[in-house]
Design an enzyme around this catalytic site. Sequence first.
Site, PDB file in Angstrom:
ATOM      1  N   LYS A 292      53.037 -32.552  30.546  1.00  0.00           N
ATOM      2  CA  LYS A 292      52.350 -33.733  29.231  1.00  0.00           C
ATOM      3  C   LYS A 292      51.888 -32.887  28.166  1.00  0.00           C
ATOM      4  CE  LYS A 292      50.303 -37.991  29.964  1.00  0.00           C
ATOM      5  NZ  LYS A 292      49.866 -39.272  30.917  1.00  0.00           N
TER       6      LYS A 292
ATOM      7  N   GLU B 263      47.243 -52.232  41.111  1.00  0.00           N
ATOM      8  CA  GLU B 263      45.915 -53.120  40.774  1.00  0.00           C
ATOM      9  C   GLU B 263      46.176 -54.174  42.016  1.00  0.00           C
ATOM     10  OE1 GLU B 263      48.353 -52.244  38.536  1.00  0.00           O
ATOM     11  OE2 GLU B 263      46.750 -51.342  36.924  1.00  0.00           O
TER      12      GLU B 263
ATOM     13  N   ARG C   4      48.540 -58.728  37.423  1.00  0.00           N
ATOM     14  CA  ARG C   4      49.147 -58.144  38.421  1.00  0.00           C
ATOM     15  C   ARG C   4      48.594 -58.751  39.823  1.00  0.00           C
ATOM     16  NH1 ARG C   4      52.469 -53.656  37.742  1.00  0.00           N
ATOM     17  NH2 ARG C   4      53.793 -54.427  36.184  1.00  0.00           N
TER      18      ARG C   4
HETATM   19  C1  TPP Z   1      50.031 -52.408  35.663  1.00  0.00           C
HETATM   20  C2  TPP Z   1      49.543 -51.366  34.678  1.00  0.00           C
HETATM   21  N1  TPP Z   1      48.381 -50.505  35.070  1.00  0.00           N
HETATM   22  C3  TPP Z   1      47.899 -49.756  34.190  1.00  0.00           C
HETATM   23  C4  TPP Z   1      48.767 -49.326  33.128  1.00  0.00           C
HETATM   24  C5  TPP Z   1      47.992 -48.253  32.078  1.00  0.00           C
HETATM   25  N2  TPP Z   1      48.612 -47.078  32.156  1.00  0.00           N
HETATM   26  C6  TPP Z   1      49.567 -46.652  31.147  1.00  0.00           C
HETATM   27  S1  TPP Z   1      50.451 -45.358  31.327  1.00  0.00           S
HETATM   28  C7  TPP Z   1      49.608 -44.916  32.509  1.00  0.00           C
HETATM   29  C8  TPP Z   1      50.193 -43.684  33.344  1.00  0.00           C
HETATM   30  C9  TPP Z   1      51.400 -43.805  33.285  1.00  0.00           C
HETATM   31  O1  TPP Z   1      51.656 -42.318  34.042  1.00  0.00           O
HETATM   32  P1  TPP Z   1      53.194 -41.944  34.203  1.00  0.00           P
HETATM   33  O2  TPP Z   1      53.965 -43.299  34.818  1.00  0.00           O
HETATM   34  O3  TPP Z   1      53.222 -40.722  35.008  1.00  0.00           O
HETATM   35  O4  TPP Z   1      53.888 -41.616  32.828  1.00  0.00           O
HETATM   36  P2  TPP Z   1      53.110 -40.189  31.786  1.00  0.00           P
HETATM   37  O5  TPP Z   1      52.422 -40.925  30.864  1.00  0.00           O
HETATM   38  O6  TPP Z   1      52.531 -39.544  32.742  1.00  0.00           O
HETATM   39  O7  TPP Z   1      54.513 -39.795  31.175  1.00  0.00           O
HETATM   40  C10 TPP Z   1      48.710 -45.957  32.917  1.00  0.00           C
HETATM   41  C11 TPP Z   1      47.838 -45.974  34.199  1.00  0.00           C
HETATM   42  C12 TPP Z   1      49.804 -50.023  32.696  1.00  0.00           C
HETATM   43  N3  TPP Z   1      50.478 -49.561  31.725  1.00  0.00           N
HETATM   44  N4  TPP Z   1      50.010 -50.750  33.565  1.00  0.00           N
END
Ligand code: TPP
Length: 631
Positions: free
Chosen positions: A282, A366, A394
């Site tokens: 990242k 969630e 959710r």
């Molecule tokens: C249901 C839900 N909960 C929380 C989020 C907030 N959120 C957005 S991106 C993220 C982290 C995602 O991590 P990853 O899938 O590994 O992608 P990266 O950003 O590391 O590439 C979170 C928790 C969301 N988008 N959807």
Amino acid sequence: MGVLDRITGPRDLRDLSDAELDELASEIRDFLVRKVSRTGGHLGPNLGVVELTLALHRVFDSPKDRIVFDTGHQAYVHKIVTGRAAGFDQLRQEGGLSGYPSRAESDHDIVENSHASTSLSYADGLAKAFAIRGEDRHVAAVIGDGALTGGMAWEALNNIAAASDRRMVIVVNDNGRSYTPTVGGLANHLTTLRTNPRYEQVLDMVKRRLNGVRGVGPAVYDALHAMKKGMKDALAPQGLFEDLGLKYVGPIDGHDRVAVEQALTQAKRFNGPVIVHVITRKGFGYDPAERHEADQFHGPGPFNAETGEENPKGQVWTDVFADEMVTLGAERQDLVAITAAMMHPVGLHLFAAKYPERTFDVGIAEQHAATSAAGLAMGGLHPVVAVYATFLNRAFDQVLMDVALHRCGVTFVLDRSGVTGDDGASHNGMWDMSILQVVPGLRLAAPRDATRLRELLREALQVDDAPTVVRFPKGPPSGDIETQGKAGGCDVLVRNGTKDVLIVGVGSMAVTAVEVAERLVAQGIGVTVVDPRWVKPVDPALVDLAREHRLVVSVEDNGIVGGCGSVLLQTLNEARVETPVRLHGIPQEFLHHAKRGVILEEIGLTAQTLARRVVEDVTALDAGESLLPVE
Ligand SMILES: Cc1ncc(C[n+]2csc(CCOP(=O)(O)OP(=O)(O)O)c2C)c(N)n1
């Protein structure tokens, strides 16, 4: 003219040489840093997928083949190579590029829902549809290790694995992080795949042994090294995916575009579902992001591109909650906190630093967070589940059946409620006060300012036989508004002149209501403004107040359908109060993206527009007109 300037669509990528593609990757990183530093946005995730996205678009033929990005926050590079680079000056601004895939923007975008862990289900459906329709099209889903912690992803995998002849490429973009490092057994498993010590040890051992045998050693070792992939298959525990029946390719260095392309090509040829495990970093290539411990620039606001320094924000609602949780943690040993992979964004990091044993990051889960909280409550603790308002959607069934039905004392803290703006339709926290109205026994508080947030959180924690909810918006709270008196549990904020208009201001809208009152008073209209503090259940004092006034006006930053105003109207109707009621809230629509203030203007949730509407209604009443039908 750089290479980037020559890219009008994915096909242009096919004719580029390796050197040009390397140059393009570097130009894209510069471009991302420059543009996002001005608008804010999801920088870190996109810097990590530059080579991966180039490879995807060279191997797959979008939009004939479909590329589904999970969550969608990592689709900026995809936007750039699908002809939208010019739009980045207006990223997340009104009328400009969306921060997520958007079907209105491009045929290359298909899923624009930014709630995580859905990509594999969409991909499953697409692959089934293409198979049934006999269309020769591929589906690739890109899912982060964070999104892979969500339950939906596993429900999908269970189904995908069962259809071993249905083509689908699942790219696991593993950077080891959600915002903070991804937690849990799955994250541990991915780490094992990535850095399997047994594999390295055995390779080392073989190397030492063979090198000891004069003459044959190095040659045999080289041969063995060439079989590295084979050994990896034998020794690395890919079990999880392969045991499910999914072909596994990896781990692949996600910044080695050629290697990623080879893996994707191999996966694409296979007649069945394949997992391609890609390791990325990242924030890759931008030092301030790579060094940023909290979230590697997951989604910074505007910042200085040279230094990486973010523009100062001032105190926001989240800070007040974060601070109060630390105080409460010292007072209450039974207080525990749960975050769904958003420790810093929801402000639990301070509590976690002080009480790590009482803090649980459950991943992007969630639903599990809610039911696990019910279990914690059954076990004698008081959990605070802190999530963004939109993500509580959710867990609706879990709140209803697992928490409320069992009368568990769980407090849900909903940050970013109301209009959030720049992240578009799926991020607005405009649903919670409607869906939660139907939950028996649930009590919901909406603080108007920082002092009330502290008070109401404390009151919520006193309730140990029902779910409680405390919700507050994005951004900075306004200054405290003092209480002029009480009416039942409501705070009376303004009492001026005759009892013409009663304004019920919900949460931060109470502040707007006070401004509306000032305008009405200036026009000689008598106003009472109340802040109910607890908006569910409806305070009986509101019924009496409504009866005494000529017009009731409710203002809330929630969808107008089924929200606080509509329940108040229903309550007044049951009590046979005949005072007309006007409801003001967010129109029940998927709102486009723009700054929060711009949207509030557009939907009329500003003091000026509200005051104008109230004056119109009072004028109509003065003229003896009926205000029915109710809006
Ligand atoms: C249901 C839900 N909960 C929380 C989020 C907030 N959120 C957005 S991106 C993220 C982290 C995602 O991590 P990853 O899938 O590994 O992608 P990266 O950003 O590391 O590439 C979170 C928790 C969301 N988008 N959807």
